[in-house]
Design a protein around this motif. Sequence first.
Motif, short mmCIF file in Angstrom:
data_model
loop_
_atom_site.label_atom_id
_atom_site.label_comp_id
_atom_site.label_asym_id
_atom_site.label_seq_id
_atom_site.Cartn_x
_atom_site.Cartn_y
_atom_site.Cartn_z
N VAL A 35 -21.56 62.28 65.44
CA VAL A 35 -22.27 61.20 66.16
C VAL A 35 -21.31 60.02 66.28
O VAL A 35 -20.84 59.33 65.30
N GLU A 36 -20.97 59.53 67.34
CA GLU A 36 -19.80 58.57 67.59
C GLU A 36 -20.75 57.15 67.79
O GLU A 36 -21.64 57.17 68.31
N SER A 37 -19.86 56.09 67.43
CA SER A 37 -20.29 54.91 67.68
C SER A 37 -19.03 53.76 67.61
O SER A 37 -18.10 54.17 67.33
N GLY A 38 -19.36 52.81 68.13
CA GLY A 38 -18.71 51.57 68.30
C GLY A 38 -17.83 51.47 69.47
O GLY A 38 -17.12 50.33 69.87
N GLY A 39 -18.16 52.27 70.72
CA GLY A 39 -17.72 51.80 72.00
C GLY A 39 -18.31 50.51 72.40
O GLY A 39 -19.26 49.87 72.02
N SER A 81 -16.13 55.03 65.07
CA SER A 81 -16.48 55.85 64.12
C SER A 81 -17.18 57.03 64.65
O SER A 81 -18.05 57.23 65.56
N CYS A 82 -17.02 58.14 63.82
CA CYS A 82 -17.56 59.31 64.05
C CYS A 82 -18.02 60.07 62.79
O CYS A 82 -17.21 60.19 61.71
N ASN A 125 -17.39 62.63 55.41
CA ASN A 125 -17.05 63.42 56.76
C ASN A 125 -16.99 62.48 57.93
O ASN A 125 -17.77 62.78 59.29
N THR A 126 -16.25 61.23 57.82
CA THR A 126 -16.18 60.50 58.94
C THR A 126 -14.88 60.22 59.42
O THR A 126 -13.90 60.09 58.34
N VAL A 127 -14.55 60.03 60.65
CA VAL A 127 -13.33 59.38 61.15
C VAL A 127 -13.34 58.19 61.89
O VAL A 127 -14.33 58.03 62.57
N TYR A 128 -12.25 57.33 62.01
CA TYR A 128 -12.41 56.24 62.43
C TYR A 128 -11.11 56.17 63.40
O TYR A 128 -10.00 56.68 63.16
#
Length: 121
Positions: A5-9, A21-22, A76-79
């Motif tokens: 799940v991506e966010s921040g766009g 963030s994902c 388990n997150t990438v930025y």
Amino acid sequence: QVQLVESGGGLVQPGGSLRLSCAASGSILSIYIMGWYRQAPGKQRDLVAEITRGGSTRYADSVKGRFTISGDNAKNTVYLQMNSLKSEDTAVYYCKAGLVVTGQTFGMDYWGKGTLVTVSS
């Protein structure tokens, strides 16, 4: 089984910044690589940046010096920190993870649904 799940766009002016963030969740045994790709209208999906579990990174030439990828293995997150944004950065940004699902012995790629980044004044 596995969700990214991506966010921040969003919409940002040229020269501005955004942080994507994902987060990966589900029956994950291990993640060995995570990355960001982008696809502008009418163009192919291209690598933006990726990071291995050990912290090695790779960037597209077009974003070097402006974008920074980082990861939190425990979450388990990438930025993706995006600075000095340009109109040509406008695209849908997709998260990808190379991971092993619990109960399996081989890795597979999983994709998020994408988040739109629009750079415009």
